[in-house]
Design a protein around this motif. Structure first.
Motif, PDB file in Angstrom:
ATOM      1  N   LEU A 194       0.830  -1.208   0.000  1.00  0.00           N
ATOM      2  CA  LEU A 194       0.000   0.000   0.000  1.00  0.00           C
ATOM      3  C   LEU A 194       0.863   1.256   0.000  1.00  0.00           C
ATOM      4  N   PHE A 195       1.915   1.257   0.839  1.00  0.00           N
ATOM      5  CA  PHE A 195       2.819   2.413   0.883  1.00  0.00           C
ATOM      6  C   PHE A 195       3.501   2.622  -0.467  1.00  0.00           C
ATOM      7  N   LEU A 196       3.934   1.533  -1.065  1.00  0.00           N
ATOM      8  CA  LEU A 196       4.610   1.613  -2.362  1.00  0.00           C
ATOM      9  C   LEU A 196       3.655   2.145  -3.429  1.00  0.00           C
ATOM     10  N   LEU A 197       2.431   1.685  -3.393  1.00  0.00           N
ATOM     11  CA  LEU A 197       1.416   2.157  -4.334  1.00  0.00           C
ATOM     12  C   LEU A 197       1.170   3.653  -4.152  1.00  0.00           C
ATOM     13  N   ALA A 198       1.101   4.092  -2.902  1.00  0.00           N
ATOM     14  CA  ALA A 198       0.818   5.500  -2.611  1.00  0.00           C
ATOM     15  C   ALA A 198       1.910   6.426  -3.129  1.00  0.00           C
ATOM     16  N   VAL A 199       3.171   6.085  -2.882  1.00  0.00           N
ATOM     17  CA  VAL A 199       4.260   6.998  -3.244  1.00  0.00           C
ATOM     18  C   VAL A 199       4.604   6.951  -4.726  1.00  0.00           C
ATOM     19  N   THR A 200       4.168   5.913  -5.433  1.00  0.00           N
ATOM     20  CA  THR A 200       4.524   5.808  -6.854  1.00  0.00           C
ATOM     21  C   THR A 200       3.400   6.227  -7.803  1.00  0.00           C
ATOM     22  N   THR A 201       2.169   6.339  -7.297  1.00  0.00           N
ATOM     23  CA  THR A 201       1.051   6.687  -8.182  1.00  0.00           C
ATOM     24  C   THR A 201       0.476   8.070  -7.928  1.00  0.00           C
ATOM     25  N   GLY A 202       0.650   8.601  -6.727  1.00  0.00           N
ATOM     26  CA  GLY A 202       0.059   9.897  -6.405  1.00  0.00           C
ATOM     27  C   GLY A 202      -1.442   9.833  -6.195  1.00  0.00           C
ATOM     28  N   MET A 203      -1.979   8.644  -5.984  1.00  0.00           N
ATOM     29  CA  MET A 203      -3.410   8.515  -5.725  1.00  0.00           C
ATOM     30  C   MET A 203      -3.776   9.142  -4.382  1.00  0.00           C
ATOM     31  N   ARG A 204      -5.005   9.616  -4.275  1.00  0.00           N
ATOM     32  CA  ARG A 204      -5.481  10.160  -2.999  1.00  0.00           C
ATOM     33  C   ARG A 204      -5.661   9.025  -1.994  1.00  0.00           C
ATOM     34  N   PRO A 205      -5.511   9.313  -0.692  1.00  0.00           N
ATOM     35  CA  PRO A 205      -5.695   8.255   0.317  1.00  0.00           C
ATOM     36  C   PRO A 205      -7.033   7.533   0.192  1.00  0.00           C
ATOM     37  N   GLY A 206      -8.105   8.297  -0.013  1.00  0.00           N
ATOM     38  CA  GLY A 206      -9.412   7.666  -0.140  1.00  0.00           C
ATOM     39  C   GLY A 206      -9.510   6.731  -1.330  1.00  0.00           C
ATOM     40  N   GLU A 207      -8.713   7.028  -2.371  1.00  0.00           N
ATOM     41  CA  GLU A 207      -8.747   6.206  -3.581  1.00  0.00           C
ATOM     42  C   GLU A 207      -8.025   4.878  -3.378  1.00  0.00           C
ATOM     43  N   SER A 228     -14.115   5.621  -3.893  1.00  0.00           N
ATOM     44  CA  SER A 228     -13.262   6.213  -2.865  1.00  0.00           C
ATOM     45  C   SER A 228     -13.850   5.887  -1.501  1.00  0.00           C
ATOM     46  N   LEU A 229     -12.975   5.681  -0.531  1.00  0.00           N
ATOM     47  CA  LEU A 229     -13.423   5.438   0.838  1.00  0.00           C
ATOM     48  C   LEU A 229     -13.566   6.788   1.529  1.00  0.00           C
ATOM     49  N   VAL A 230     -14.780   7.099   1.984  1.00  0.00           N
ATOM     50  CA  VAL A 230     -15.033   8.401   2.608  1.00  0.00           C
ATOM     51  C   VAL A 230     -15.662   8.189   3.974  1.00  0.00           C
ATOM     52  N   ARG A 231     -15.526   9.212   4.809  1.00  0.00           N
ATOM     53  CA  ARG A 231     -16.096   9.141   6.157  1.00  0.00           C
ATOM     54  C   ARG A 231     -17.156  10.207   6.316  1.00  0.00           C
ATOM     55  N   ASN A 232     -18.333   9.811   6.747  1.00  0.00           N
ATOM     56  CA  ASN A 232     -19.414  10.728   7.066  1.00  0.00           C
ATOM     57  C   ASN A 232     -19.744  10.563   8.542  1.00  0.00           C
ATOM     58  N   LYS A 233     -19.285  11.544   9.355  1.00  0.00           N
ATOM     59  CA  LYS A 233     -19.379  11.444  10.817  1.00  0.00           C
ATOM     60  C   LYS A 233     -18.629  10.192  11.270  1.00  0.00           C
ATOM     61  N   ALA A 234     -19.313   9.213  11.865  1.00  0.00           N
ATOM     62  CA  ALA A 234     -18.616   8.028  12.379  1.00  0.00           C
ATOM     63  C   ALA A 234     -18.702   6.860  11.415  1.00  0.00           C
ATOM     64  N   GLU A 235     -19.266   7.081  10.237  1.00  0.00           N
ATOM     65  CA  GLU A 235     -19.505   5.996   9.296  1.00  0.00           C
ATOM     66  C   GLU A 235     -18.534   6.062   8.123  1.00  0.00           C
ATOM     67  N   TRP A 236     -17.920   4.921   7.814  1.00  0.00           N
ATOM     68  CA  TRP A 236     -17.062   4.810   6.630  1.00  0.00           C
ATOM     69  C   TRP A 236     -17.851   4.089   5.537  1.00  0.00           C
ATOM     70  N   ARG A 237     -17.721   4.588   4.307  1.00  0.00           N
ATOM     71  CA  ARG A 237     -18.431   3.929   3.210  1.00  0.00           C
ATOM     72  C   ARG A 237     -17.727   4.224   1.888  1.00  0.00           C
ATOM     73  N   PHE A 238     -18.026   3.408   0.878  1.00  0.00           N
ATOM     74  CA  PHE A 238     -17.523   3.646  -0.462  1.00  0.00           C
ATOM     75  C   PHE A 238     -18.423   4.670  -1.152  1.00  0.00           C
ATOM     76  N   ASP A 239     -17.810   5.540  -1.951  1.00  0.00           N
ATOM     77  CA  ASP A 239     -18.576   6.549  -2.673  1.00  0.00           C
ATOM     78  C   ASP A 239     -17.959   6.758  -4.044  1.00  0.00           C
ATOM     79  N   GLU A 240     -18.663   7.487  -4.894  1.00  0.00           N
ATOM     80  CA  GLU A 240     -18.134   7.826  -6.213  1.00  0.00           C
ATOM     81  C   GLU A 240     -16.886   8.700  -6.058  1.00  0.00           C
ATOM     82  N   PRO A 241     -15.980   8.680  -7.042  1.00  0.00           N
ATOM     83  CA  PRO A 241     -14.821   9.576  -6.985  1.00  0.00           C
ATOM     84  C   PRO A 241     -15.260  11.029  -6.874  1.00  0.00           C
TER      85      PRO A 241
END
Length: 277
Positions: A194-207, A228-241
């Motif tokens: 995951l770390f390698l993917l993050a530093v080599t692609t520039g994707m957003r954390p949620g992505e 994208s993984l997003v947080r709404n208050k205390a709930e985590w869910r998948f959402d559109e980019p």
């Protein structure tokens, strides 16, 4: 000829301006009444302004609704259907912290550009950044555009203020040496891929946190960003980019493909060990 509109003196430096603005369904006259605290000339100027607006068809009866009540209605009926849950939460937070305490109990029609300017000045005096002031302004200005469309206000007071200059600071990125040191330290971590993917692609954390194996094509060395993984208050869910352009295909380096293959293999072993098919 009788002058249009009445001015009734109610006391020293206090005058009632009364102007007929139309008729109701029963044919009775509807009046706009406004008490002017000042000289009779001040009352005459206000009457002239109302009459001119009536002639131009731009007169709007001032709303007696409080800003608090209106903002509640705007958030529910206008903002909520068009923004993400997290964005709506941010809107509420900015309005609750910075706008409602000083202006919330005021009537919508009584709020002036000077009042709005005072909110922003107070924010800066408290040490808040110009960026926060500008974000608050964007939300409040958007909120006050709607009552103009709904003919509750003749103008948007937030459009007539001066905004603080935003300081642009250059974003600092890790150097090649720092990236190498970071990846070397993280190589033994279960999250290395995951770390390698993050530093080599520039994707957003949620992505990259929202990725599923069905989005990954290791044979063609690419990833499809479709959620994208997003947080709404205390709930985590998948959402559109976040934007249409965010839905895209990302090419992977050979080292990333290898790390992902190893990660998937280990993950499969762990699932088998846990009895998960």
């Amino acid at each position: 000829m009788r002058e249009r509109g009445q001015i009734i003196t109610r006391g020293k430096d206090r005058h009632l301006v009364r102007v007929c603005i139309g008729v109701d369904e029963a044919g009775g006259r509807v009046y706009h009444n406004k008490t002017i605290r000042g000289t009779k000339k001040d009352a005459q100027r206000y009457r002239t302004s109302v009459l001119n607006d009536l002639d131009r068809g731009t007169f709007v009866e001032p709303s007696k609704e409080t800003l608090n009540a209106y903002l509640d209605r705007w958030l529910e009926t206008s903002a909520a259907p068009r923004v993400r849950g997290r964005t709506l939460t941010d809107y509420r937070g900015l309005l609750d912290r910075h706008v409602r305490p000083s202006l919330g109990l005021r009537t919508l029609s009584s709020i002036t550009p000077l009042d709005v300017q005072g909110v922003y000045t107070s924010m800066l005096e408290k040490g808040l950044s110009p960026r926060t002031v500008r974000y608050t302004h964007a939300v409040l200005s958007s909120a006050l555009k709607q009552p103009v469309k709904w003919q509750l206000l003749p103008k948007n007071s937030a459009e007539y203020v001066d905004l603080p200059r935003q300081k642009h600071t250059e974003m600092r990125a890790m150097s090649r040496t720092e990236v190498a040191q970071f990846l070397s330290s993280a190589e033994s971590s279960p999250l290395y891929a995951l770390f390698l993917l993050a530093v080599t692609t520039g994707m957003r954390p949620g992505e990259y946190l929202g990725l599923q194996w069905k989005d990954v094509n290791l044979d063609e060395s690419m990833i499809h960003v479709c959620r994208s993984l997003v947080r709404n208050k205390a709930e985590w869910r998948f959402d559109e980019p976040k934007t249409p352009k965010s839905r895209r295909t990302v090419k992977l380096l050979p080292t990333v493909v290898h790390a992902l293959r190893v990660h998937r293999s280990r993950q499969a072993e762990q699932r088998l060990g846990a009895g998960i098919k």
